[in-house]
Enzyme design. Structure first.
Site, PDB file in Angstrom:
ATOM      1  CE  LYS A   1     -16.136 -22.034  30.592  1.00 24.08           C
ATOM      2  NZ  LYS A   1     -14.838 -21.335  29.932  1.00 24.08           N
TER       3      LYS A   1
ATOM      4  CE  LYS B   1     -11.304 -22.010  40.722  1.00 26.55           C
ATOM      5  NZ  LYS B   1     -10.565 -22.515  39.349  1.00 26.55           N
TER       6      LYS B   1
ATOM      7  CE  LYS C   1     -13.380 -15.183  34.799  1.00 26.99           C
ATOM      8  NZ  LYS C   1     -12.092 -14.874  34.030  1.00 26.99           N
TER       9      LYS C   1
END
Ligand code: TRP
Length: 338
Positions: free
Chosen positions: A117, A201, A204
């Site tokens: 991240k 995957k 969002k």
């Protein structure tokens, strides 16, 4: 000493929820509710570890209500199971600070999600993003929760929570104070992949909205996305061995099986040798039939935000009733004068 079984989990209120959140998490939470007491929170404090500030606050509150509405529309019963936002239960932050002083830098340095991240410029990431897993440990342990349904990607954070629990217990000489919370990893059948790339995957954060089915999509959007979903030129497989190297076919069959509550072999047998066009029509009908009532219920709930806020407040009150005595004991052990 054994701890009373208690389930805790949470989702981050960022962007919109999608089919992967429902089949991969929410659907299982609803089932767990039948077997054990549960607590489900919306982790708004985790949401501000990235992308927060002026202009984002309204969006955060809106997303928090939307996630709460999804919990309820998906089947979590707020009369039985507290639903609350983390920011409304101050004990999470309190315990998190103490855990910041229990966890070691070396432990956090190993967290792969922080590395992903924070990307290339980790000096620009917030300190909160770095201690994200410590807050997560506090979310769980402030209730002495024993079972934590999470995705595969959160396993490392759960291990950290176990290490923190153990070190706290050792450091303060209370061997069984905190339990060792167990991850409940959801089954593989519910791993929902992108509709545009069966090896990624459903997410969002994917820039293509066509890659996911949002829980708030209407019937036309759902049907369109499924008809346009990537496939391969072969007909549908006749056995699971033929699914090898066909990630898109596998994903669509998994979604069908999960939505229909059937096992995958039965679904493979049903569509064996058929063309994708027919199967996609059946899948679109099934998805619309399952998601439409949920989307409708979410829209109904979101039309009355004050009612959602009342549910969150009541949930926070129930959650605090569990957390306060734990926190009192923690403070006493640590040596804070009360
Ligand atoms: N980190 C979790 C995720 O991204 C969300 C989360 C925060 C959570 N606190 C938690 C999950 C406590 C389970 C228990 O999925």
């Amino acid at each position: 000493m054994s701890h009373k079984p208690l389930v805790l989990s949470g989702m981050q209120p960022t962007n919109t929820l999608h089919l992967g959140n429902y089949l991969g998490a929410l659907k299982n939470w609803v089932k767990m509710q039948e077997d054990m007491p549960c607590l489900f929170c919306v982790v708004d404090m985790h949401a501000i570890t990235a992308d927060a500030g002026y202009g984002k606050s309204e969006e955060l509150a809106r997303s928090t209500r939307e996630v709460a509405a999804a919990y309820i529309a998906g089947g979590v019963d707020p009369a039985r199971t507290p639903i609350f936002n983390q920011g409304q239960v101050p004990e999470h932050a309190e315990l998190s600070w103490i855990f910041n002083c229990v966890a070691r830098l070396g432990w956090l340095d190993r967290m792969t999600q922080f590395k992903e991240k924070s990307g290339k410029h980790k000096e620009r990431a917030s300190v909160g993003l770095y201690t994200y897993p410590v807050l997560m440990a506090a979310d769980i342990l402030v209730y002495k929760a024993t079972h934590v349904p999470v995705g595969e990607d959160q396993k490392q954070h759960l291990e950290l929570a176990r290490d923190i629990a153990q070190k706290f217990n050792n450091d303060y000489g209370v061997p069984d104070f905190f339990p060792q919370p167990e991850p409940v990893i959801m089954g593989t059948a519910t791993r929902v992949m992108s509709l545009r790339d069966g090896t990624k995957k459903m997410s969002k954060s994917d820039e293509s909205d066509a890659s996911r089915i949002n829980l708030t999509d209407d019937a036309d959007a759902i049907a369109n996305k499924i008809r346009r979903a990537k496939t391969d030129p072969l007909p549908l497989p006749a056995s699971k061995d033929e699914l090898k190297d066909r990630p898109e076919a596998e994903n669509l069959l998994n979604i069908y099986a999960a939505l229909a509550d059937q096992n995958r072999d039965a679904v493979i047998a049903q569509f064996a040798g058929q063309q994708f066009s027919g199967f996609k029509n059946a899948l679109a009908d099934l998805t619309v039939a399952k998601l439409e009532p949920m989307a409708r219920e979410m829209r109904r709930l979101l039309a009355d935000p004050a009612e959602i806020d009342r549910i969150l407040k009541a949930g926070a009150r129930s959650a605090r009733a569990i957390a306060t005595p734990v926190m009192d004991e923690v403070k006493r052990r640590v040596g804070f004068i009360a």
